[in-house]
Design a protein around this motif. Structure first.
Motif, PDB file in Angstrom:
ATOM      1  N   PRO A 330       0.796  -1.233   0.000  1.00  0.00           N
ATOM      2  CA  PRO A 330       0.000   0.000   0.000  1.00  0.00           C
ATOM      3  C   PRO A 330       0.827   1.282   0.000  1.00  0.00           C
ATOM      4  CG  PRO A 330       0.030  -0.961   2.190  1.00  0.00           C
ATOM      5  CD  PRO A 330       0.748  -1.933   1.293  1.00  0.00           C
ATOM      6  N   SER A 331       2.079   1.207   0.469  1.00  0.00           N
ATOM      7  CA  SER A 331       2.902   2.409   0.586  1.00  0.00           C
ATOM      8  C   SER A 331       3.555   2.767  -0.742  1.00  0.00           C
ATOM      9  CB  SER A 331       3.983   2.208   1.659  1.00  0.00           C
ATOM     10  OG  SER A 331       4.954   3.226   1.589  1.00  0.00           O
ATOM     11  N   ALA A 332       3.260   3.965  -1.237  1.00  0.00           N
ATOM     12  CA  ALA A 332       3.853   4.407  -2.506  1.00  0.00           C
ATOM     13  C   ALA A 332       5.365   4.596  -2.378  1.00  0.00           C
ATOM     14  CB  ALA A 332       3.193   5.706  -2.959  1.00  0.00           C
ATOM     15  N   ALA A 333       5.804   5.084  -1.227  1.00  0.00           N
ATOM     16  CA  ALA A 333       7.235   5.300  -1.033  1.00  0.00           C
ATOM     17  C   ALA A 333       7.997   3.979  -1.091  1.00  0.00           C
ATOM     18  CB  ALA A 333       7.483   6.000   0.297  1.00  0.00           C
ATOM     19  N   SER A 334       7.462   2.954  -0.431  1.00  0.00           N
ATOM     20  CA  SER A 334       8.105   1.637  -0.466  1.00  0.00           C
ATOM     21  C   SER A 334       8.066   1.040  -1.865  1.00  0.00           C
ATOM     22  CB  SER A 334       7.421   0.691   0.528  1.00  0.00           C
ATOM     23  OG  SER A 334       7.607   1.127   1.849  1.00  0.00           O
ATOM     24  N   GLN A 335       6.959   1.272  -2.560  1.00  0.00           N
ATOM     25  CA  GLN A 335       6.843   0.740  -3.921  1.00  0.00           C
ATOM     26  C   GLN A 335       7.875   1.351  -4.863  1.00  0.00           C
ATOM     27  OE1 GLN A 335       2.958   0.861  -5.728  1.00  0.00           O
ATOM     28  NE2 GLN A 335       2.735  -1.313  -5.314  1.00  0.00           N
ATOM     29  N   LEU A 336       8.156   2.627  -4.706  1.00  0.00           N
ATOM     30  CA  LEU A 336       9.160   3.263  -5.559  1.00  0.00           C
ATOM     31  C   LEU A 336      10.527   2.609  -5.361  1.00  0.00           C
ATOM     32  CD1 LEU A 336       8.236   7.051  -5.285  1.00  0.00           C
ATOM     33  CD2 LEU A 336       8.036   5.582  -7.296  1.00  0.00           C
ATOM     34  N   ARG A 337      10.858   2.315  -4.100  1.00  0.00           N
ATOM     35  CA  ARG A 337      12.135   1.641  -3.836  1.00  0.00           C
ATOM     36  C   ARG A 337      12.121   0.221  -4.392  1.00  0.00           C
ATOM     37  NH1 ARG A 337      11.847   5.070   0.865  1.00  0.00           N
ATOM     38  NH2 ARG A 337      10.496   3.599   1.960  1.00  0.00           N
TER      39      ARG A 337
END
Length: 481
Positions: A330-337
């Motif tokens: 759900p976290s966009a920041a984690s998904q970018l990484r």
């Protein structure tokens, strides 16, 4: 967030002079995007009380953070309300005279004179148990009182809140009392909003002068204020040098246990200070899951729920027989990484590039049904227990994977880490189960749905407490395939 300083008895009126504040005036300033106010609610030679109240701007708290626009969770936290390292930063300028012991010349001799003080502050959001909090301040000669706010829910949320109001009573100089708070409040909160540099090490050394070296919880304080092995070692070397110069002994640097750094989607596991740990528990989990998946007959399609930065999905990408991996986060920041990590896998022979999917266990996704393998690695403990049943019911009845792999911390093993019964390994954990509780939970689901479960352990085992991580492999009955 507030701090109340009360002085009673003879000399109590000196409090305003040591703070360098006129008790008849309201101190109202903006410091680092927070409004800091100091008001005296009593001012006499027998009783003086100063209330320090801080109101930060919640939007300014996330401004300048490059990840803030990617993830709404940046705005959903307790930093606006709790007494933490942020609070200490906000009030440092207002209390600089008292912290440094440099009032007007006429009052300098009074800096070293102890006052009968009552210090009240909070709320403090700490994962430390009450006994440890009491030991931190009790060792300094304070009488310690802890109070929790009352909250009523129609469901079982937590037995007790981790947020507490703390009241300290004792005889101490104002300068030393404030310096102790500026070290121990961040240690209680275990959160740092700034880079831990040489200046931070020097600050702990200065503020801890005269009391920290003899404190029975010194190792814990250093672990939670300086966090990193290198910073702790630097402090030890400075302390040893000072001891040698003072002729009080060799003071060889001591080994201080520290917590591993926590990464998004993972948990922090206690460990000893090591330059190069042999194998991290997180890596052992990934290896155990990859090995389990590799031994399955049906493993072509995988769903990694709560995939975080994609470390596990990347590890599974090279397992023979795997054809598709959906990394749900759900976290966009984690998904970018995670996307950056997955991009590095492209073009490698025999490697499947995982597909990042924005999703949550609380929102049903039709495309994830009937997959070969579904994985919840260190996920369930981040879900409130009263909501977990709905999640698991959806997984077993709707998603119906051929194999479900679940890992979670073993609370029994926390004793091996030297943790108190009430302590948890990560601040976001809603619960932690021991082996008996986890086994009963697994049995409940195998009794309700046509699955069998095999429970194993991951990590360095203990004959008495089991393994640090427990893993359940649920297998769907043949008649449903």
């Amino acid at each position: 967030m507030h701090l109340i300083i009360r002085a009673t008895g003879a000399g109590a009126g000196m409090l305003s002079h040591l703070l360098a504040k006129n008790p008849n005036n309201l101190y109202d300033r903006t410091e680092k995007e927070a409004r800091v106010r100091i008001v005296f609610t009593a001012s006499s030679e027998e009783l003086t009380e100063a209330v320090i109240y801080v109101t930060p701007d919640p939007v300014e708290l996330v401004k300048g953070d490059s990840q803030a626009h990617n993830d709404i969770t940046q705005y959903i936290n307790d930093r606006e309300f709790v007494t933490s390292s942020l609070f200490c930063t906000y009030i440092r300028a207002a209390l600089g005279t008292a912290l440094n012991g440099k009032p007007k010349e006429a009052y300098v001799p009074r800096v070293k004179e102890p006052l009968e003080l009552v210090l009240s502050f909070g709320p403090v959001a700490s994962n430390l148990p009450d006994r440890t909090v009491e030991e931190l301040f009790g060792a300094l000669g304070y009488e310690v009182s802890l109070e929790r706010g009352d909250a009523e829910y129609t469901f079982a949320l937590k037995a007790r809140s981790s947020a507490r109001y703390i009241r300290l009573k004792g005889k101490q100089t104002l300068q030393t009392a404030l310096q102790q708070l500026f070290v121990l409040i961040p240690a209680l909160d275990d959160y740092k909003h700034y880079y831990i540099s040489d200046d931070e090490v020097d600050k702990i050394r200065r503020y801890g002068s005269g009391w920290l070296e003899q404190h029975p919880q010194r190792a814990l304080i250093l672990k939670r204020t300086l966090r990193f092995a290198g910073a702790i070692r630097q402090y030890e070397e400075m302390a040893a040098k000072e001891l040698q110069e003072a002729g009080r002994g060799p003071g060889a640097p001591a080994d201080i246990p520290v917590l591993e750094e926590s990464s998004p989607g993972g948990s922090a596991e206690p460990s000893g200070v090591q330059e190069e740990p042999k194998v991290r528990l997180n890596d052992l989990r990934y290896e155990a899951i990859a090995r389990t998946v590799g031994e399955l007959d049906a493993r072509a399609s995988i769903v990694d729920f709560g995939s975080g930065e994609g470390k596990l999905s990347a590890r599974l990408s090279s397992v023979p027989g795997v054809r598709e991996i959906r990394a749900v986060e759900p976290s966009a920041a984690s998904q970018l990484r995670a996307m950056e990590r997955f991009a590095k896998l492209e073009g490698r022979p025999g490697v499947v590039v995982p597909e990042p999917v924005t999703g949550s266990l609380f929102y049903f996704d039709e495309s994830l049904r009937d997959r070969d393998v579904m994985i919840l690695c260190e996920v369930i403990e981040h879900i409130d227990e009263h909501r977990l049943d709905r999640v698991m019911d959806t997984i077993f009845s709707q998603y119906a994977p051929k194999t479900l792999i679940v890992t979670t911390p073993n609370k029994d093993y926390n004793t091996v880490y030297g943790m108190e019964q009430e302590e948890i390994r990560h601040g976001d954990h809603r619960f932690e189960w021991g082996r008996e509780a986890f086994s009963a939970w697994c049995s409940r689901w195998t009794g309700a749905f046509p699955y069998t479960a095999e429970i194993t352990g991951i990590g360095e085992g203990s004959a008495e407490y089991g393994y640090p991580t427990q893993m359940a492999v649920f297998t769907r009955g043949e008649h449903l395939q």
